[in-house]
Scaffold this motif. Structure first.
Motif: not given
Length: 456
Positions: A103-107, A110-122, A161-170
């Motif tokens: 769950s931590v790995i998946l969280g 989902l929270a990390l940005p894709n370094p090979w993607l042009e631009g950043t998805i919020p 695990g689903w709290s990790i993206p929320l924590a990043v947003a926080f």
């Protein structure tokens, strides 16, 4: 993401009393079957995921490498779990630890940005895009372990695990977490809040977390039901195995299908076989108690298999003797024929066994068999504390007396005239009694009138 981890089963549910060894073993087999199915499902899904992501690699380019790495991380976690569980003595703790790790790995993925993607998805897009379904997928994979506690723990881990993206947003000062404005149109405010990439509706996240827990609870209930069904099946198999120690397979099938198989005391005609070891008392005097027990076990095991092979019912062992019936609980036209074939097979088996005993320097043994056909009453005897199903009547006593005079007549089988008549009628062939000779009427102990007997 796809999880290749294997959750090892456990025995007992939420502090339940330990299961009997045989039931626990049966349940363990059921759980192992589930784990094998889980492994197959995970392998197939991982293969599909890699093929799909590999296809994206040609169209998206290096941006797809991030997804491949994410799948690889969960795959590595699963492989590590599988390797550790094969050697670990406390599999539930390991499985629970890896449920949290997955769950931590998946969280994090989902929270990390894709370094090979042009631009950043919020990160707000991740929280609003329905990606919580990946945690539901992880929960579904854990159901194969048939472990309710592990499944509920996995639901809690999914929420963490689903709290990790929320924590990043926080932690992002440009993102606001809260509820839409209550002034004006509620619908318009909700739509605007969903469109706003700098806003996270905390109510939606709470709802998704609640759904994860509800899904875990529902799956836990389903797994608990599966365990009960497995226990019921194991108990039924255990009861049938116990019955098979005393009855022929067809009788076991009858007993297993009915709550009241015999319907109280019943009178009917059956073939009765009584057999014991000749000179057992004298033989026992020369042997140590352990040797006597070994002899009896060997004799009983050999005779039992022959009885069941001929469709007989083993009523009871009486020391070195055994009482067998043919026609219990349901009579058949060939009961006497099968009883006669069983008696002959017993004598042949004892001869083979004696060859083995002679080669090992042990005493050879002989057996006497009495056969009679007539009416008996069958039913339960004993008390509420100790009860047994058996047959009683003069037919049983006569078979025992016939067996007793095999020593006097120096033959292996002594049968009554009524038995031989029934055997000839059922077989429709006189050859079934070719090996027997008529001895004429004999007085048997305990009987007022003589009966005609045959010796074979």
């Amino acid at each position: 993401m796809i999880n290749l981890g294997v959750a090892v089963p456990f025995l007992g549910t939420f502090g339940a009393a330990p299961l009997p060894d045989r039931v626990a073993a049966s349940l363990r087999l059921e759980e192992q079957e589930g784990l094998r199915l889980a492994a197959k499902v995970r392998i197939v899904l991982l293969a599909v995921a890699f093929v799909w992501l590999g296809h994206d690699l040609f169209h998206v380019g290096w941006a797809a490498v991030f997804n491949l790495a994410a799948v690889g991380a969960v795959l590595a976690s699963g492989l590590a779990e599988f390797a550790i569980l094969k050697r670990h003595r406390h599999p539930r703790g390991i499985a629970m630890a890896f449920a949290l790790l997955d769950s931590v790995i998946l969280g994090v993925v989902l929270a990390l940005p894709n370094p090979w993607l042009e631009g950043t998805i919020p990160i707000t897009v991740t929280l609003k895009g329905g990606l919580v379904l990946w945690f539901v997928f992880l929960l579904a994979l854990r159901t194969f372990a048939l472990d309710p506690l592990l499944l509920m723990w996995s639901g809690i881990c999914a929420v963490l695990g689903w709290s990790i993206p929320l924590a990043v947003a926080f932690l992002d000062p440009d993102i606001r977490i809260g509820v839409p404005s209550m002034s004006g149109s509620i619908v318009a405010n909700s739509v605007e809040a969903f469109r706003n990439l700098a806003f996270v509706h905390i109510g939606h996240w709470y709802s998704e977390a609640l759904v994860l827990l509800l899904v875990a609870a529902a799956l836990t209930a389903a797994v608990e039901r599966s365990r009960r069904l497995a226990l019921t099946r194991a108990s039924a198999e255990r009861r049938q195995a116990n019955l098979a120690r005393y009855f022929s397979p067809r009788v076991v099938e009858r007993l297993a299908r009915s709550d009241q198989p015999f319907g109280g005391d019943r009178r009917q005609e059956v073939a009765v076989l009584f057999a014991d070891i000749k000179g057992f008392t004298t033989l026992s005097e020369r042997l140590a108690p352990e040797e006597v027990m070994h002899l009896l076990r060997g004799f009983h095991a050999r005779m039992e298999s022959i009885v069941f092979a001929h469709g007989g019912t083993l009523d009871k062992f009486i020391g070195d003797a055994l009482l067998v019936t043919f026609g219990v609980p349901d009579p058949a036209s060939d009961d006497a024929v099968r009883a006669l074939a069983c008696a002959r097979a017993m004598l042949a088996e004892v001869e083979r066994w004696n060859d083995e005993r002679a080669r090992s320097g042990q005493d050879v043994i002989g057996i006497g068999i009495g056969l009679h056909y007539g009416p008996v009453v069958m039913g339960d005897i004993g008390s509420e504390r100790s009860m047994a199903f058996t047959v009683v009547g003069d037919t049983v006593n006569t078979a025992s007396r016939l067996q007793g005079i095999t020593r006097e007549l120096d033959c292996g089988i002594v049968a009554s005239e009524s038995f031989m008549t029934r055997a000839r009628e059922a077989a429709g062939d006189l050859s079934v009694v070719d090996a027997f000779r008529s001895v004429g009427p004999r007085n048997l102990r305990g009987r007022s009138a003589p009966i005609d007997i045959w010796c074979g």
